[in-house]
Design a protein around this motif. Structure first.
Motif, PDB file in Angstrom:
ATOM      1  N   ILE A  80      39.010  32.456  31.262  1.00 52.53           N
ATOM      2  CA  ILE A  80      38.795  33.186  32.515  1.00 52.53           C
ATOM      3  C   ILE A  80      40.130  33.757  32.988  1.00 52.53           C
ATOM      4  O   ILE A  80      41.024  33.003  33.401  1.00 52.53           O
ATOM      5  N   PRO A  81      40.325  35.086  32.933  1.00 49.32           N
ATOM      6  CA  PRO A  81      41.562  35.682  33.458  1.00 49.32           C
ATOM      7  C   PRO A  81      41.659  35.473  34.964  1.00 49.32           C
ATOM      8  O   PRO A  81      40.655  35.538  35.679  1.00 49.32           O
ATOM      9  N   PHE A  82      42.890  35.233  35.460  1.00 47.22           N
ATOM     10  CA  PHE A  82      43.108  34.945  36.873  1.00 47.22           C
ATOM     11  C   PHE A  82      44.304  35.745  37.376  1.00 47.22           C
ATOM     12  O   PHE A  82      45.367  35.747  36.755  1.00 47.22           O
ATOM     13  N   GLY A  83      44.111  36.470  38.507  1.00 43.73           N
ATOM     14  CA  GLY A  83      45.197  37.231  39.114  1.00 43.73           C
ATOM     15  C   GLY A  83      45.804  36.489  40.290  1.00 43.73           C
ATOM     16  O   GLY A  83      46.727  35.697  40.142  1.00 43.73           O
ATOM     17  N   THR A  84      45.263  36.716  41.493  1.00 37.54           N
ATOM     18  CA  THR A  84      45.697  35.964  42.672  1.00 37.54           C
ATOM     19  C   THR A  84      44.552  35.188  43.313  1.00 37.54           C
ATOM     20  O   THR A  84      44.752  34.487  44.301  1.00 37.54           O
ATOM     21  N   GLY A  85      43.342  35.344  42.795  1.00 39.95           N
ATOM     22  CA  GLY A  85      42.219  34.574  43.309  1.00 39.95           C
ATOM     23  C   GLY A  85      41.620  35.103  44.590  1.00 39.95           C
ATOM     24  O   GLY A  85      40.974  34.358  45.331  1.00 39.95           O
ATOM     25  N   THR A  86      41.784  36.410  44.872  1.00 42.23           N
ATOM     26  CA  THR A  86      41.281  36.971  46.129  1.00 42.23           C
ATOM     27  C   THR A  86      39.902  37.616  45.993  1.00 42.23           C
ATOM     28  O   THR A  86      39.389  38.159  46.965  1.00 42.23           O
ATOM     29  N   GLY A 153      44.093  42.238  38.431  1.00 37.45           N
ATOM     30  CA  GLY A 153      42.832  41.845  39.045  1.00 37.45           C
ATOM     31  C   GLY A 153      42.149  43.006  39.741  1.00 37.45           C
ATOM     32  O   GLY A 153      40.920  43.142  39.693  1.00 37.45           O
ATOM     33  N   MET A 154      42.938  43.865  40.389  1.00 34.08           N
ATOM     34  CA  MET A 154      42.363  45.030  41.055  1.00 34.08           C
ATOM     35  C   MET A 154      41.694  45.960  40.048  1.00 34.08           C
ATOM     36  O   MET A 154      40.631  46.537  40.327  1.00 34.08           O
TER      37      MET A 154
END
Length: 469
Positions: A80-86, A153-154
């Motif tokens: 699961i790729p994760f950026g900042t979790g927003t 993530g965006m």
């Protein structure tokens, strides 16, 4: 969507154990399995249950991303790729366990090509980081989803925000990207050329794919010149219909508005309480204009005349940066402001998007639905796009209230689809809206499933998201 509708993903205990050992040996302290960090890397921003991964890895290069992907592929373990979790629809949950790949250490700005109005960044760079770096170049990156999200993530969620009416969304802003695919191979989707007719548009395929087709490792982004002048203000209206008619007239007249945000009366009450302001507690539009000194003044005056024709106003605008910042901070704090309406409650944030000609009707019907079901749910919208958000405040320990909330969200999604709109303008599908995708796109979901099967035949990339039914 009901919690029982979340897509089940079977755990592969033997494979997970093997991958945990492989990554522990390869990454040392950059691979963690503590409860707190695993919980932080699952979904916590709505009432959807927190489904933790079994480990969190922090790669620092594209080669290390390949290493992680190949380990997961060899043992059929979810990644699961994760950026900042927003994100807001359960995008980073791990329903079958597996590995969370945190891109925060891949945060280098690789190139800024000022003459070409573009830049190339790693996925962990946030939008605020990028704009601080660009400040002395006279350029900026305009996509603003509110949170200081990572650019990877965006792109993965096809984010947009308050500036989208003028500058578009991540779909228009990503020129090219690189990604590690499910087999561990790297793909580059395009060159830096401003246009291309070379083959399928792989960039647009991966933008908005929510981590289900590949792990984004770099992005080439379109930049814009910082405006010479900016003006902004707030304008009250007697009704939602009047505010929306002013939006339509503004767009049809070709006024190059940069932001045009709608808040309903309840949301204005919350904003006033939270930010200690005294705006009229009626439907209001927040606006911003970009251009020359003369241009932004003219645009503001034109809008003021449009508002007056709809019974709105006065339109109080300013070009003073400090006053504009106060205005937009109040708008960006709308999410947190909403909790002043029901202290101690949890929030379910959801969004839909309709043609702007149906926006007033959709918002008005939703307000009636909210009232009839005894809910507290302020509304704020990117009016120039027909996109609006509802934050439903609720007691997560009250099953009856949760049922009413889920019923409202389902009706809201179907209402938007019936009006020629979509169940999500910018939040994405994830887990929370997976049950509505087929109702919106029909056989198109089968095409998506075929693409997913072709690119990720083992189903290891962010399983349990987007495609169902």
């Amino acid at each position: 969507m009901a919690l029982s509708d979340l897509i089940a993903v079977e755990r592969n205990e033997e494979g997970i154990a093997a991958v945990l050992q492989t990554l522990r040996d390869a990454f040392g302290e950059r691979f963690q399995t503590g409860h707190s960090i695993r919980e932080q890397h699952a979904h916590t921003t709505t009432y959807l249950p927190n489904q933790m991964p079994d480990g969190v890895v922090f790669p620092e290069s594209i080669e290390e991303v390949q290493q992680v992907v190949r380990a997961c592929a060899a043992h059929r373990v979810p990644l699961i790729p994760f950026g900042t979790g927003t994100s807001l629809e359960g995008h980073v949950n791990a329903p079958g366990g597996g590995i969370s790949l945190d891109t925060s250490r891949m945060n280098r700005i690789l190139a800024v090509n000022a003459e070409d109005l573009d830049c190339t960044v790693e996925p962990g760079v946030t939008r605020e980081d990028l704009n601080r770096h660009l400040r002395d170049t006279g350029l900026f990156f305009p996509i603003d989803p509110g949170a200081n999200a990572s650019l990877g993530g965006m792109a993965a969620t096809r984010a947009s925000g308050t500036n989208a009416v003028r500058y578009g969304t991540m779909r228009e802003s990503v020129i090219a990207l690189t990604a590690v695919m499910a087999d561990g191979e790297v793909v580059t989707t395009a060159s830096r050329a401003k246009k291309s007719a070379a083959g399928y548009d792989l960039t647009r395929l991966l933008v908005g794919s929510e981590g289900t087709l590949g792990v984004i490792t770099s992005l080439t982004l379109r930049l814009h010149g910082i405006p010479q002048a900016i003006s902004g203000g707030v304008c009250p209206f007697p009704t939602l219909e009047a505010a929306c008619q002013a939006v339509i007239a503004t767009i049809q007249m070709g006024i190059p508005v940069a932001r045009i945000e709608l808040v309903n009366a309840l949301q204005m009450k919350a904003i006033n309480l939270h930010s200690k302001l005294d705006y009229p507690e009626s439907p209001c539009l927040f606006l911003e204009f970009h251009g020359s000194e003369a241009g932004v003044a003219e645009q503001a005056d034109l809008f003021g005349m449009i508002a007056e024709e709809q019974g709105g106003g006065p339109f109080l605008w300013t070009s003073v940066a400090e006053e504009r910042s106060k205005l937009w901070k109040a708008r960006h704090d709308a999410y947190w402001a909403s909790f002043t309406l029901r202290p101690g409650a949890k929030g379910l944030s959801t969004d839909v998007c309709v043609p702007i000609s149906r926006l007033a009707e959709c918002v008005a019907e939703s307000e009636v639905d909210i009232a009839e079901n005894g809910l507290v749910a302020p509304i704020v919208g990117h009016a120039g796009d027909g996109n609006f958000h509802t934050l439903v405040l609720m007691d997560p320990d009250d099953p009856a209230e949760i049922a009413r909330v889920e019923g409202f969200v389902a009706r809201l999604n179907m209402r938007a689809i019936a009006m020629g709109g979509t169940c999500t303008g910018e939040h994405g599908i994830g887990q929370g809206k997976a049950g509505f995708l087929r109702r919106e796109l029909g056989h198109g979901v089968d095409i998506m499933r075929a693409i997913k099967q072709a690119l990720d035949p083992q189903g290891i990339l962010n399983p349990g998201k987007t495609i169902t039914g």
